[in-house]
Design a protein around this motif. Structure first.
Motif, mmCIF file in Angstrom:
data_model
loop_
_atom_site.group_PDB
_atom_site.id
_atom_site.type_symbol
_atom_site.label_atom_id
_atom_site.label_comp_id
_atom_site.label_asym_id
_atom_site.label_seq_id
_atom_site.Cartn_x
_atom_site.Cartn_y
_atom_site.Cartn_z
ATOM 1 N N TRP A 60 -0.491 15.257 6.731
ATOM 2 C CA TRP A 60 -1.933 15.010 6.840
ATOM 3 C C TRP A 60 -2.703 15.757 5.773
ATOM 4 C CZ3 TRP A 60 -3.682 11.683 10.756
ATOM 5 C CH2 TRP A 60 -2.698 11.294 11.677
ATOM 6 N N ALA A 72 -1.295 9.088 6.329
ATOM 7 C CA ALA A 72 -0.476 10.313 6.394
ATOM 8 C C ALA A 72 1.015 9.971 6.309
ATOM 9 C CB ALA A 72 -0.787 11.074 7.671
ATOM 10 N N ASP A 249 1.475 19.631 10.958
ATOM 11 C CA ASP A 249 1.400 18.196 10.658
ATOM 12 C C ASP A 249 2.115 17.381 11.729
ATOM 13 O OD1 ASP A 249 1.301 19.679 7.934
ATOM 14 O OD2 ASP A 249 0.471 17.691 7.523
#
Ligand SMILES: C[S@@+](CC[C@H](N)C(=O)[O-])C[C@H]1O[C@@H](n2cnc3c(N)ncnc32)[C@H](O)[C@@H]1O
Length: 315
Positions: A60, A72, A249
């Motif tokens: 991200w 992403a 993430d």
């Protein structure tokens, strides 16, 4: 000349014999257990994965409120393709290729001539066959049985490593499997070839305290490695050029998957039943907490093949 220099040119033969004696062949997730998790139905996964059907932690953009799961995921695929130096390559292998998003990206965006994928899931292999990608070749085959006709320029493997061992293995067996995996990748790569690897690992936690729910009900016959075990598995076979932990993430990815599944709950129940939907909701929720708290980590490794392993007795 294409050959396994790690085994033929160094004194690692003893280690290879030890690995074979340990019978590493069936120490990972069985085809039956893969079916339990991945062959629930392609339609079901499509309800909550992004449009590329990528099933691994995304990368991200921090502080970008407009970032999306799909962006992403594409960022993550490009990251690994770049780390593996795969752009414009002739032959690239994706070990544990899922529903083929890396293969597609390699061919359509990064000018790779031929992209090869391995998966143990029949549903995934059928899905990729339907994508109409003439430059992609997918095999329903374990990495343990893979034997390419020509070497690869680069290798990528995203969150398949967790399937190579299971909870009950001893340390010795586990390391033997990991060393076998890295030795095979070494053998399949051209000299100076690169590999990009993404793996969920234990973080601030111990294997004996791991979730029985995750490793028996959701992902049976699966286990995380520790960072140290991956290093032990790869040392003197691959040089680790970069390692980074992207656990936050993964927390964001798991939360995005969970909110999409919740938004499509009724459709999910229609497809696979309430019990399966609830099991996946619990799994995604529990996992997001583990990555948030650092109980689990998500490591990305950039690895370079060691072309001239030392010929010393310590191997
Ligand atoms: C979590 S999915 C990740 C899929 C894909 N890399 C992605 O990022 O979307 C794990 C993948 O590893 C594959 N896999 C598991 N064990 C394997 C093995 N021994 N050999 C090859 N693939 C394997 C599964 O079939 C599945 O495709």
């Amino acid at each position: 000349m294409y050959r396994c220099s790690i085994l033929e040119e160094s004194s690692c033969q003893k280690e290879e014999i030890a690995m074979n004696t340990l019978k590493t062949q069936n120490l990972g997730t069985s085809a039956e257990a893969i079916k339990h998790h991945y062959d629930v139905g392609n339609d079901f996964y499509q309800l909550w994965l992004d449009s590329t059907n990528t099933y691994s932690g995304a990368l991200w953009e921090e502080n970008d409120a407009n970032d999306t799961l799909e962006l992403a995921q594409l960022r993550k695929l490009d990251f690994h393709i770049n780390q593996a130096r795969a752009k414009g390559a002739k032959r690239v292998l994706d070990i544990g290729c899922g529903w083929g998003s890396t293969l597609k990206r390699l061919i359509e965006v990064h000018d790779v001539e031929q992209a090869f994928g391995l998966t143990l899931s029949k549903a995934q292999a059928e899905w990729i066959a339907s994508l109409n990608l003439p430059q992609a070749e997918v095999k329903l085959e374990s990495w343990q049985d893979h034997s390419p006709v020509e070497p690869y320029d680069a290798i990528i493997s995203l969150e398949a490593f967790e399937h190579f061992t299971k909870l009950e293995l001893s340390h010795k067996e586990r390391i033997a499997v990991y060393r076998k995996f890295f030795s095979h990748c070494h053998q399949w790569l051209k000299p100076s070839g690169w590999m990009s690897l993404q793996v969920s690992t234990y973080g601030n936690s111990r294997r004996e305290d791991s979730s029985q729910f995750v490793f028996t009900e959701v992902l049976p016959e699966t286990d995380f490695p520790t960072l140290a075990e991956i290093i032990e598995g790869s040392e003197r076979i691959f040089e680790i050029v970069a390692i980074r932990n992207y656990r936050q993430d993964y927390e964001y990815t798991l939360k995005a998957w969970l909110s999409r599944l919740k938004a499509n709950r009724a459709a999910g129940i229609e497809l696979v039943g309430k019990e399966v939907v609830s099991r996946f909701e619990k799994y995604l929720s529990l996992s997001s907490i583990c990555f948030h708290q650092g109980i689990s980590n998500l490591f990305c490794f950039t690895l370079r093949r060691i072309d001239n392993p030392r010929k010393d007795s310590s191997c």
